[in-house]
Scaffold this active site. Structure first.
Site, mmCIF file in Angstrom:
data_model
loop_
_atom_site.group_PDB
_atom_site.id
_atom_site.type_symbol
_atom_site.label_atom_id
_atom_site.label_comp_id
_atom_site.label_asym_id
_atom_site.label_seq_id
_atom_site.Cartn_x
_atom_site.Cartn_y
_atom_site.Cartn_z
ATOM 1 N N VAL A 143 -0.260 7.853 -0.520
ATOM 2 C CA VAL A 143 0.510 6.748 -1.090
ATOM 3 C C VAL A 143 0.500 6.785 -2.618
ATOM 4 C CG1 VAL A 143 -1.323 5.029 -1.215
ATOM 5 C CG2 VAL A 143 0.993 4.308 -0.657
ATOM 6 N N TYR A 156 2.950 10.093 8.357
ATOM 7 C CA TYR A 156 3.214 8.786 8.931
ATOM 8 C C TYR A 156 4.315 8.908 9.968
ATOM 9 C CZ TYR A 156 0.708 7.837 4.645
ATOM 10 O OH TYR A 156 -0.196 7.866 3.637
#
Lengths: 304, 304, 304, 304
Positions: free
Chosen positions: D258, D240
Site C-alpha cells: 500500500v 489483493y
C-alpha cells in the site's frame, strides 16, 4: 535431456498401485459408470517428442476442459471484448458460485467457472454461423484429427439434470449478461462439454497454447499475447477451489474436467495430459493431480 | 370505541398530499404502467365495522401477498410437513437470496420469500387436483367473492421475464427440493401471483387469519394454532428486508406485494389493506407503509 | 381466569423429567460449571398474580438478556438517535455476524446481537456519568431490588477470552461506529453481561416493558411507544438464529441469554422468566424454550 | 540481448507524463503525506545487469511486500508446517476478508492477505529468539545491506489506527489460530510492515526468489522447491483482488504494498521493482502496474 519416458512410466506405475483412486463423479449419470481404474498419461513436447502410458488412447468426456477451447475461440472471434462480460479473477469457493454471481451483478469471476463458461458459450452462439458444427470443427482443426465428436447421450443427460447450470444461466439472463435464450445457450454448452477425446488428442489440441498460438500444423489460432493470457487464466482459475494448490504443488497452467481429465503445459516446452476418472474432494482427478505433481517434481520443470 | 372513519380519512388525505409517492416497479412490464396516484385503504373489524377510502375498490395485482394464501392452503393440506422443506426464519438481504439458498442447501429461509413460495407452489401442485382452478376457488371462498381472477397477461409477462425465479427454482431442483418440473411449478406460481383483488377483497380474504382460522362465513380454514403461526411468519418475514422496520414502526403482522398492496391485521380485532403502487427502496408501498404507521400510531393498536 | 399455578407446575414437572436438557455453554469458563439440572420458572402478571416453580430464586448470569435493559437505558437517554448507529432488522446466521457487519459497513443489524449491543454499550459509556455504577442502579430501580450485582469473576473471564467480541468491537471502530476505546467499551459490556439475577428479579425488571414503560413502582422509564418498539425488536431479533422459530412456536417477545435464562412477555398481561443452563444447538435454553412453548399452548396466550 | 535500459527509460518517461497517478493511501496517517509524483523503477538480472530510473534510491514503506519475506523466513524455520495454519488459495474480495475467515473457521486463505500474514507473524514470534531484531537482520542479509530499518513512527501509527488488523487477529485468536497474544503479534506485524527500502534494495532482497533460493552472496535461504512455491503464491495471491488481472496483464509473480511499491520477478532471469505511491481502486500502485504491463509487453518476457 531428461528421460521423460522413464519418468512417465514410473509415475504411471505409482498411480496404478495407488490404493485411493478417488470417487467417480455421479452427478452426470452417463459418467457415473466409468471404471476408475482407467489411467492414462500423454506428453508431447514442442520439439517433437511424444510418449504415452496406460489408457492414453481411450476417449473420455472432456467436460470443463472444453472451456479453455471455447474461450480460445471466443478470443479469436471478438478479442478483448470478451472481458466486458466476464472477469479474470480466481473464484475461490465453488459451493457458492451463484452467490458470487449475485454479489457481482452477473459478471462471472472468470471464464473457467460454469457461469463464465456459459457467457462464453453465449458469445460463440452469437458469432458462429453453425455453432455446434463450427465449434466441433475448430476442435478438430486444433487437434488435426477429424475423429472427435460430441457424445449426444452425455449432452442429453446433462440437459435433463443440469439444474445448477440452468440456475446460473437464468441468473445471468436476469442481469442481462446472456444475449441468446437460456435453452439455446445451455444446449450449446452441454454439447461443448460432452466432447470426447483421448489424452493424446488433448495434448495435440492444447499444443497451440504452449506454442505461442500456433497449432500442430503451424496455423496461428491466437496471437502470442492471447495464448499467454489464456495460460495465465488457466494457472489462476483452472482448478476450481484448488487453483492455488495446483499452482503451488505443480506450477503449470492447466485445466481439469469432472470426467477425470487434466491438461497442463509448460509454455514453449510441452503439453501433458492425464486421465483417471476418480476425483478428489475438490473435484479434480486424484491420480492426475498426483501424477502432475510428481512430474514437475521429478523433471524440475515448472513456470516458477 | 375509536372513530376509525375519521382516522382513515385523515390518513388518506395525508397520503394524497404526499410529495414523494415512491416508484412503480418496472421489472414486471405489465405493472409498470399503473398510475402511482392510486391510493386506497380499507378496514374491516371482526365486530362488523367496515370503512374504505380512495381506490379501495380498484383491483390490482396482489403479487407476493398471494404467498400467504398459498401457505395457508399448503398448511391446510399437509400441516406440519410443510416445515420439512422450508424454514421459518427471517431472511435479511433480499439481494442475495440465491446465496442464502445455496449456503443452506436448498432449504428456503421462509415461505414468504420467492424461493420459499416456489416450494409452497410445488406442494400445492402435488396436492391439488386441478391446481390453478382449485387455488383460485380457495381464494374466492376465503373472500366470499367469485369475482376474483388471474390476470393471464401478467402471468405470461412474468413467465417471459422472471429469470431470477427460474434461477431459484432450478437451484431448488438441484437440491431435490422441488418435486414437479421447474416449468410446471413456475407456471402455477406466476398465476398465483397474478391474482387481482381490491383492498376490500383482500381485507375479506385475510379475515380468517385475524379470526382464529374462521373466514367470513364462519368456515374453519385453519386451526387457531395454524392461524397464529401464519401471523407470526408475516410479522417476522412479511416485508422483505424491512420486516424488522415494519414490526418496529407498525407492530402488526402483514404482507406486502410489489403491486403496491399491503395487508396487515391485529389478531381478534381487524384487517386493514392499503394499495398505492409507488414503492420505497426496499420494495414496499411507500404510501401504504406510511398509512399503516400512522394508523397504529393514531389508534394505539398493535400486537405490542 | 386461567389456573396459571397448575399450568406452571405441570410444565415444571415435564421439564424436570426431560431426558435431554441441552449442553451448558463452555466458552465462558466461569459458566461451564453450572449444573444443568437447575430449572426455574417465574410468572408475574400485571394484575398482581405471581407464581414460581423450581429454582426461580437462584441467581444466574443474565448475559445477553442484559442487552434489552441496556437498549432501554440508551433509548431513555438519547431516544431515536440510537437508530443512526444500529439497525432494527433480524440478523439471521449468527456464525457470520462479522461478515454481515463488514458487508453493511459497520452498522449492526440490530441492538440484540453482540455487535449491536457493543454499540449500545458505547452510547451508555458516553452518556452515563459513572457508567458501571449508573447502569447497575438502573437495573436495581427497574427491579425494585438493590440486591443485584455484577459478577466480577465472570466479567474478567469474558475479558480474557472474549476474542470474538474484541474482533467485533475493533471492526466497529474501523468503521467509526465506536466513540470510546475498544477496551473501555468492552469493559463496560462484559460487566453488563455479568449481572446476576434470579427468575423473579428478571420478571420484575422486565415488568415495565409489559406495562407501557411503567415499572413496578409506577415510574415511567420509557414512553409507551418506546416500550412497544423494544418488544417488537425482541420478537424479531431476541433469539439469535431462532427468532423466527420462537415467534412461530411461542408467539411472545422475549430475550434469551447464554447463561440459560429467557424472559418473555405478553404486553399488558404478564412477564414470564425461565432458567435452565443447558442450551440447544442454536444457543437458547433447551428447557426454557420447551417451557415457553407449552405455556403459550396451554394458556392460548400469545400476541398472535 | 534486449536493450533493457532503453525500455526502462521509455516506461519511466511514460509514467512521468501520465495524467492520472492514482490516489495515495490515507488510512495510514504517516503515509498520507508522500508526494505521488515519486516514481522509480529498478531492474536486476541474474546475470548481473542492473538499471534504475527515477526515484529508485528513495526509501519507502514496503508494507505488504514484507509479507513475502516473512513467509520466506517462516518456511525456512518450520517448513511445510506453515500450511497447517494457512491455506494457499486466492482470496478474491478484500472487502470481506473477515467474512471469509469466519466462514473458513479461522484458516486464512493465503499468507499474503492480512489475516494470513498475521498468522505468519505469530509463527515468527514463536520461533525467533529476538523477533524484531532477527527479522530485520534477515532482511538485511537477503539484501546485503545493513542500511535497512523499521520506521517506528509508521509502526506506531498503524498500531493506533489498525482496527481491522486488531479485528482479524482477535478473530484468529477466537479460532485458536494465534499462539501469542494479539498485542504481541500485531506489534511485530506492524514493525514488519513499517520497513523502509528503496527499489534497488527490494530488487536485491527478492533476488533469492528468482535464483532458486540463493541470495546475492550465494547463500541458500530456501530450497529450490520452496522458492518456486513462494513464486506460485505471489502469482496467485500477490495483488489483493487484482491477482488474476496482474497474472493476465503482466504474467509475473509479484507483490504489491500500500506504500506504492511492487516487486515482480521472472524466475531464473530477473527481479524488477517499481515505486509510485498513487494507488488504483484495487489498492495497487497505478504507475507501477502500468510500468510492469509495459515491461512484459515490450520485452515479451513472462512466465507464460
Amino acid at each position: 535431456m531428461q528421460n521423460y519416458k522413464a519418468i512417465l512410466e514410473e509415475i504411471y506405475t505409482d498411480g496404478l498401485n495407488a490404493t485411493d483412486k478417488g470417487t467417480v463423479a455421479s452427478y452426470i449419470p452417463e459418467l457415473a459408470h466409468i471404471d476408475k481404474n482407467n489411467f492414462g498419461i500423454h506428453l508431447k513436447t514442442l520439439d517433437g517428442i511424444e510418449y504415452g502410458a496406460g489408457n492414453f488412447n481411450t476417449p473420455f468426456s472432456i467436460q470443463s476442459i472444453s472451456k479453455v477451447l471455447a474461450l480460445s475461440k471466443a478470443m479469436a472471434l471478438i478479442g478483448e471484448s470478451v472481458w466486458k462480460r466476464v472477469d479474470v479473477e480466481p473464484s475461490g469457493h465453488p459451493f457458492n458460485q451463484l452467490a458470487l454471481l449475485e454479489l457481482e451483478n452477473g459478471i462471472p469471476r472468470n471464464p473457467l467457472i460454469n457461469s463464465g463458461a456459459i457467457v462464453i458459450a453465449d458469445i460463440l452462439l452469437s458469432h458462429l454461423k453453425n455453432p455446434k458444427e463450427d465449434f466441433l470443427n475448430y476442435v478438430r482443426e486444433l487437434t488435426s484429427d477429424t475423429n472427435i465428436n460430441y457424445n449426444l447421450e452425455v449432452a442429453k443427460s446433462e440437459k435433463n439434470t443440469g439444474y445448477k447450470n440452468f440456475a446460473a444461466a437464468n441468473l445471468l439472463k436476469s442481469f442481462n449478461n446472456l444475449v441468446n435464450s437460456v435453452d439455446d445457450v445451455l444446449d450449446f454448452y452441454f454439447h461443448q462439454c460432452s466432447i470426447e477425446m483421448t489424452c493424446s488428442q488433448l495434448s495435440n489440441a492444447f499444443f497451440f497454447l504452449a506454442n505461442k498460438g500456433y497449432c500442430l500444423t503451424n496455423t496461428a489460432h491466437l496471437t502470442k499475447t492471447q495464448a499467454k493470457r489464456i495460460n495465465a487464466i488457466m494457472l489462476t482459475c483452472g482448478f476450481y477451489d484448488e487453483a492455488g494448490e495446483f499452482a503451488f504443488e505443480v506450477g503449470l497452467p492447466g485445466k481439469s474436467g469432472v470426467g477425470g481429465g487434466i491438461v497442463a503445459l509448460l509454455p514453449n516446452h510441452f503439453v501433458i495430459t492425464t486421465w483417471s476418472p476418480g476425483l478428489n474432494k475438490k473435484g479434480n482427478s486424484k491420480l492426475g493431480m498426483l501424477a502432475l505433481e510428481q512430474f514437475t517434481t521429478k523433471t524440475k520443470l515448472s513456470i516458477f
